[in-house]
Design a protein around this motif. Structure first.
Motif, mmCIF file in Angstrom:
data_model
loop_
_atom_site.group_PDB
_atom_site.id
_atom_site.type_symbol
_atom_site.label_atom_id
_atom_site.label_comp_id
_atom_site.label_asym_id
_atom_site.label_seq_id
_atom_site.Cartn_x
_atom_site.Cartn_y
_atom_site.Cartn_z
ATOM 1 N N ALA A 70 0.851 -1.204 0.000
ATOM 2 C CA ALA A 70 0.000 0.000 0.000
ATOM 3 C C ALA A 70 0.880 1.246 0.000
ATOM 4 N N GLY A 71 1.999 1.190 0.726
ATOM 5 C CA GLY A 71 2.938 2.316 0.733
ATOM 6 C C GLY A 71 3.499 2.557 -0.654
ATOM 7 N N LEU A 72 3.831 1.462 -1.347
ATOM 8 C CA LEU A 72 4.333 1.578 -2.727
ATOM 9 C C LEU A 72 3.307 2.257 -3.626
ATOM 10 N N ASP A 76 4.092 9.470 -2.864
ATOM 11 C CA ASP A 76 3.885 10.614 -3.760
ATOM 12 C C ASP A 76 5.090 10.890 -4.649
ATOM 13 N N ARG A 77 6.127 10.010 -4.592
ATOM 14 C CA ARG A 77 7.273 10.266 -5.480
ATOM 15 C C ARG A 77 8.053 8.968 -5.728
ATOM 16 N N HIS A 78 8.760 8.953 -6.829
ATOM 17 C CA HIS A 78 9.473 7.750 -7.272
ATOM 18 C C HIS A 78 10.555 7.320 -6.276
ATOM 19 N N THR A 79 11.313 8.292 -5.716
ATOM 20 C CA THR A 79 12.399 7.932 -4.787
ATOM 21 C C THR A 79 11.838 7.220 -3.553
ATOM 22 N N ILE A 84 10.891 2.019 -0.424
ATOM 23 C CA ILE A 84 9.959 1.020 0.136
ATOM 24 C C ILE A 84 10.208 -0.338 -0.532
ATOM 25 N N ALA A 85 10.476 -0.310 -1.829
ATOM 26 C CA ALA A 85 10.749 -1.565 -2.546
ATOM 27 C C ALA A 85 11.981 -2.257 -1.961
ATOM 28 N N GLY A 86 12.956 -1.481 -1.498
ATOM 29 C CA GLY A 86 14.146 -2.055 -0.856
ATOM 30 C C GLY A 86 13.763 -2.840 0.383
#
Ligand code: NSP
Length: 227
Positions: A70-72, A76-79, A84-86
């Protein structure tokens, strides 16, 4: 207890995360200095308690992973999505591998790994995670993640003088006190502090309620495996 956040949008005076933590005592402190983790530092959590705790925690981690999703989706931005993906990679990689090796060591059969009977504390926490995943704003998601990760960094970071010989106990400490985990927690906090600047008073008050509830559930989760 003061329950509404100061300000009407714009910069939050001071750190929002610190402000919420102060208002979540005595529960936050009780999680950080819990008899369960004190026994863990000494390598003295009885095998059956460690087993029960990890079986329940695996069911918590499953929904924590959904919350990261859900965070992904709501960042509000790509960085932020990259960061979060890490963490998704850690939870699905080394952390999942830890659970697998520990369950083998503790002789946990498949049905208990996949669909154990859930404790009351696990059910309550899972409901909060599910609800925040389905309905929470990005700030709400960050709030619940911050409690779950920050409280774990705080209990684990003093570290014992000597790690327990038993890898199940030793690695549960090192998973939560390494530099990589500390970086993740620091990022989560700074991200929430940043996003809080855009929230209005009602939204901040909602984050505070979530922070307090998640902290209470963290405490209940440890208590359920110690009392
Ligand atoms: C209950 C609980 N809270 C937090 C964490 C740390 N990810 C955890 N594994 N389990």
């Amino acid at each position: 207890m003061e329950s509404t956040a100061p300000g009407n949008g714009g910069e939050f005076p001071g750190e929002f995360t610190e402000w919420m933590r102060e208002r979540s005592e005595p529960d936050f402190g009780a999680v950080v200095a819990h008899p369960f983790t004190e026994a863990l530092f000494e390598g003295k959590v009885p095998r059956e308690r460690m087993r029960g705790y990890l079986v329940q925690d695996y069911q918590f981690v499953d929904l924590l992973l959904a919350l990261l999703g859900a965070g992904l989706a709501r960042a509000d931005r790509h960085t932020s999505r990259l960061r979060i993906a890490g963490s998704v990679a850690v939870v699905t990689g080394i952390e999942n591998d830890y659970f697998r090796r520990s369950f083998d060591e503790l002789e946990v059969p498949r049905h208990e790994r996949e669909a154990p009977e859930l404790d009351e504390a696990t059910v309550a926490f899972r409901e909060l995670l599910r609800d925040t995943t389905e309905r929470g704003s990005y700030a709400d998601v960050l709030t619940v993640l911050t409690v779950a990760e920050w409280s774990y960094l705080e209990w684990a970071s003093p570290g014992p003088e000597r790690l327990p010989e038993d890898f199940v106990q030793a690695e549960w400490i090192t998973l939560h006190n390494g530099a990589e985990f500390a970086d993740w927690v620091n990022w989560l906090r700074s991200e929430l502090d940043r996003v809080a600047g855009e929230l209005d008073e009602r939204e901040r008050a909602r984050c505070l309620r979530l922070f307090q509830l998640a902290t209470r559930y963290e405490r209940d989760f440890f208590d359920a495996h110690w009392q």
